[in-house]
Design a protein around this motif. Structure first.
Motif, short mmCIF file in Angstrom:
data_model
loop_
_atom_site.label_atom_id
_atom_site.label_comp_id
_atom_site.label_asym_id
_atom_site.label_seq_id
_atom_site.Cartn_x
_atom_site.Cartn_y
_atom_site.Cartn_z
N TYR A 20 44.61 36.25 27.43
CA TYR A 20 46.15 35.75 27.92
C TYR A 20 46.99 36.76 28.08
CZ TYR A 20 50.94 33.99 26.81
OH TYR A 20 52.14 33.55 26.80
N LYS A 21 46.92 37.98 27.29
CA LYS A 21 47.73 39.07 27.44
C LYS A 21 47.30 39.80 28.62
CE LYS A 21 48.75 40.34 22.65
NZ LYS A 21 48.46 41.32 21.36
N SER A 22 45.89 39.75 28.89
CA SER A 22 45.57 40.49 30.31
C SER A 22 46.01 39.90 31.53
CB SER A 22 43.91 40.61 30.33
OG SER A 22 43.36 39.33 30.81
N ILE A 23 46.43 38.40 31.44
CA ILE A 23 46.80 37.55 32.69
C ILE A 23 48.33 38.07 33.00
CG2 ILE A 23 47.36 35.32 33.47
CD1 ILE A 23 44.83 34.40 31.93
N ILE A 84 43.30 31.00 46.66
CA ILE A 84 42.23 31.68 46.10
C ILE A 84 42.13 31.38 44.69
CG2 ILE A 84 41.44 34.22 45.83
CD1 ILE A 84 42.00 33.23 48.75
N CYS A 85 40.55 31.33 44.18
CA CYS A 85 40.53 30.88 42.95
C CYS A 85 39.67 32.11 42.34
CB CYS A 85 39.58 29.69 42.81
SG CYS A 85 40.55 28.31 43.41
N GLY A 86 39.42 32.26 41.05
CA GLY A 86 38.76 33.01 40.34
C GLY A 86 38.42 32.90 38.90
N TYR A 87 37.19 32.88 38.35
CA TYR A 87 36.89 32.53 37.01
C TYR A 87 37.10 33.60 36.09
CZ TYR A 87 34.96 28.35 38.64
OH TYR A 87 34.72 27.14 39.31
N LEU A 88 37.84 33.63 35.01
CA LEU A 88 37.90 34.17 33.77
C LEU A 88 37.33 33.55 32.56
CD1 LEU A 88 38.91 36.95 32.49
CD2 LEU A 88 41.35 36.02 32.49
N ILE A 94 40.97 40.85 32.02
CA ILE A 94 40.71 41.34 33.42
C ILE A 94 41.80 42.34 33.32
CG2 ILE A 94 40.08 39.69 34.80
CD1 ILE A 94 42.84 38.60 35.53
N LEU A 95 41.76 43.61 34.11
CA LEU A 95 42.75 44.69 34.12
C LEU A 95 43.96 44.47 35.15
CD1 LEU A 95 40.17 47.86 34.09
CD2 LEU A 95 41.69 46.68 32.15
#
Length: 278
Positions: A20-23, A84-88, A94-95
């Protein structure tokens, strides 16, 4: 251009705070997060809902019963509103420039269907241990390409509109559903490598590719490759016959043995250079 961050959760609520924080730290702000819980048996629902609270950028959904990762990730794409989609994964992070870097490629390269960068393997506290050095640009337009050895890895972004022209995510794949997606997108256009580390992969005992699941991961990967071979109507590879039906992983990976050879790696590198120049 909106980026949909897709999160398939199953019993990983205890790690979600880092995710969550990385988002929230993303430098690119036009994003949404879609979370689909696959009937977790721990307190994930309570924990994650408490973290995201009433933030409208986060949308929460739940499967009525445990469906598996292939089904869940396919459903997430259907729920996504971004181009655009991307999985986490909920136990990873993520950085700050991950989403921005992907969006920049799609804005610049109109033929791009998928972007990918580099991951760092981390300990249970998300402290980096090693970077995935094998990540690099792969040749485009080669129907004998099967990400073997693996070079495309998270962080991945892909065009939802292009995905919708493909065969959808295979619900029978409990592991290697990401590889299945890469193959299908690769068949539709060009993929682009972003030369930076964007994804923090947390290695822990409950991870889907850890411990007892490693052999299962190997088997599912080979099944995804076999399905791609059939979809591409390949009859032979380097003179070796592609089997009519799937029997075992060894039979599939034997077909790709040549891709580990030095001459093949050199030729692949030359193709990449040629495509980048011309």
């Amino acid at each position: 251009m909106k980026f949909s961050i897709l999160i398939a959760n199953y019993n990983n609520g205890k790690f979600f705070q880092d995710c969550y924080k990385s988002i929230l730290q993303q430098t690119y702000q036009n994003w949404e997060v879609v979370i689909l819980d696959d009937a977790s048996t721990d307190n994930s629902v309570e924990v994650i809902k408490n973290i995201i609270q009433n933030d409208s950028r986060f949308r929460w959904y739940e499967n009525e019963k445990n469906e598996g990762v292939g089904f869940t990730k396919g459903k997430l794409i259907e729920l996504a509103e971004g181009e655009i989609c991307g999985y986490l994964d909920p136990d990873d992070a993520i950085l700050p420039n991950a989403v921005s870097a992907s969006i920049q490629v799609f804005q610049k390269k109109k033929d791009a269907v998928l972007t990918y960068s580099r991951l760092a393997k981390c300990d249970v506290n998300l402290k980096p241990i090693s970077e995935f050095k094998a990540a690099m640009q792969v040749p485009n337009g080669n129907m004998n390409w099967f990400n073997c050895p693996v070079q495309i890895a998270p962080f991945v972004g892909f065009k939802k509109a292009v995905y919708e022209t493909c065969e959808k995510m295979n619900p029978d794949l409990k592991i290697a559903e990401d590889q299945d997606l890469y193959f299908k997108m690769y068949e539709k256009g060009n993929v682009y490598f972003i030369d930076q580390t964007d994804y923090l992969y947390r290695a822990h005992a409950g991870g889907i590719s850890q411990n007892d699941n490693k052999q299962k991961s190997y088997e599912y990967f080979s099944k995804a490759i076999f399905l791609a071979m059939k979809r591409r109507n390949l009859k032979t590879i380097k003179g070796k016959k592609v089997p009519e039906t799937y029997k075992n992983s060894r039979e599939i990976f034997d077909l790709l043995e040549y891709q580990n050879s030095f001459p093949h790696r050199v030729l692949k590198k030359l193709k990449v250079i040629f495509q980048q120049v011309f």
